[in-house]
Design an enzyme around this catalytic site. Sequence first.
Site, PDB file in Angstrom:
ATOM      1  CG  ASP A 295      -1.789   1.162   1.410  1.00  0.00           C
ATOM      2  OD1 ASP A 295      -1.610   2.155   0.683  1.00  0.00           O
ATOM      3  OD2 ASP A 295      -2.677   1.107   2.279  1.00  0.00           O
ATOM      4  CB  VAL A 296       1.678   3.841  -2.556  1.00  0.00           C
ATOM      5  CG1 VAL A 296       2.144   2.890  -3.641  1.00  0.00           C
ATOM      6  CG2 VAL A 296       0.283   4.381  -2.838  1.00  0.00           C
TER       7      VAL A 296
ATOM      8  CG  ASN B 204       0.756   4.637 -12.803  1.00  0.00           C
ATOM      9  OD1 ASN B 204       0.227   5.351 -13.631  1.00  0.00           O
ATOM     10  ND2 ASN B 204       0.290   3.432 -12.489  1.00  0.00           N
TER      11      ASN B 204
ATOM     12  CE1 TYR C 220      -7.559  10.407 -11.014  1.00  0.00           C
ATOM     13  CE2 TYR C 220      -8.174  12.303 -12.338  1.00  0.00           C
ATOM     14  CZ  TYR C 220      -7.407  11.169 -12.149  1.00  0.00           C
ATOM     15  OH  TYR C 220      -6.489  10.798 -13.097  1.00  0.00           O
TER      16      TYR C 220
ATOM     17  CE  LYS D  81      -4.049  11.551 -10.689  1.00  0.00           C
ATOM     18  NZ  LYS D  81      -2.781  10.763 -10.638  1.00  0.00           N
TER      19      LYS D  81
ATOM     20  CB  THR E  82      -6.758   2.278 -17.916  1.00  0.00           C
ATOM     21  OG1 THR E  82      -7.608   3.342 -17.443  1.00  0.00           O
ATOM     22  CG2 THR E  82      -5.461   2.863 -18.461  1.00  0.00           C
TER      23      THR E  82
END
Length: 303
Positions: free
Chosen positions: A64-65, A91, A155, A159, A190
Site C-alpha cells: 500500500d503506497v 503512478n 480526484y 491531481k 484502462t
Amino acid sequence: MTAASEPLRGRTAVVTGAARGLGAAVARELSQRGASVALAGREGSALAAVRDSLDGPGRCWEVDVTDEGAMRRVARDVRAEMGPASVVVANAGIAEGGPFEMTDPSLWRRVIEVNLIGSAVTARSFIGQLRATHGYYLQIASMASLGAAPMMSAYCASKAGVESFAHALRAEYAHQGVGVGIAYLGWIDTDMVRDVDDRPVLRELRARMPRPARRVHPAPEVAARMVRTVERRNPAVYVPSWLRAGQPVRAALPLIVTFLSRRELPRLARRTGLEPTGPLGPGGRADVEGGAAGTAGGRNSRR
C-alpha cells in the site's frame, strides 16, 4: 543517468500502481529499453503477471503506497536485490465520481491518500537512492491538474496536489542532481476509464467535452511517450500534446467549466440522476477492499 543512446540499460526503475493499465504499460516499456523493473501495487497476482511479461529482470512487491513503513521496506529491498533506483514513476492512483455531498467521506479521503499522500510516501522512500544515482522521478498527474471538473472532486483535488508537490520537489532537489517530471495525461484506455464510460453521468460529461479532449489513447502509446520523457529527463510530458496549450489559459478554465456545468448538470440530473459511483475500476475496488492479505508488509515476489 547519462545521455548515451540507451540511458536506461542496466538501471533500476520503480513503478507504483503497476498491476494493470498505464502502470503495467510503463513497466513493459521500461523493460524493453533495458531497465530492471521493480513493480509495486495492491494486487499480487496481477503484479506477478506483469512481471512475467517483462523482457528483462523484474520483481514485484505487494504494498500500500500510503504505508510509510511498508514503502521504506520495499525501498530497502529494491536497493539490496536490484540496485539503487535511478527512476521512480509515481503512478498509483484511484478515482471515484458523483456528487460531493453524496460521496462516502472515507472513500473521498482514500482517493486523496492514495493519489497525493501515496506519491509523497513513494518519493520519500526513494529520494535517497535518486540522489545517489542522480536519478529521475516522474509524477503522474492529469488534465484534471490544469482544470477541475464537477463530480470528480477528490480526484481533481489530488491531481492538483501532486502537480504542486512535484514542482516543489523539483525545486528542492535540482541542486542535488535529481530530475523531476510531471505527466499531464488525458483519457487512457484502462480499466478505470472503461468503468467511467459504464457510469451514465460520467459518460455523458465526457461526451460533452470537445472531441480532441474526449479521445481515448492506447496505454502502450502513452507509456512510450512517458519513457522517452524519462530518458530525456524532461520537466513535463503532455499526452495528448495539445494539453500543453492549457497552461497559459488555465486561469480561465474554472470559469468555463462552471458556465458549462451550470447548464449541463441539471439536464443530466433529470435524464440519469446523480449518484456516487464508488471506486472506479478493478484497481480502485481492490484498494478499497484492502488488497491481498499481507499487502501492508511489502511482500516480495521474485522473477
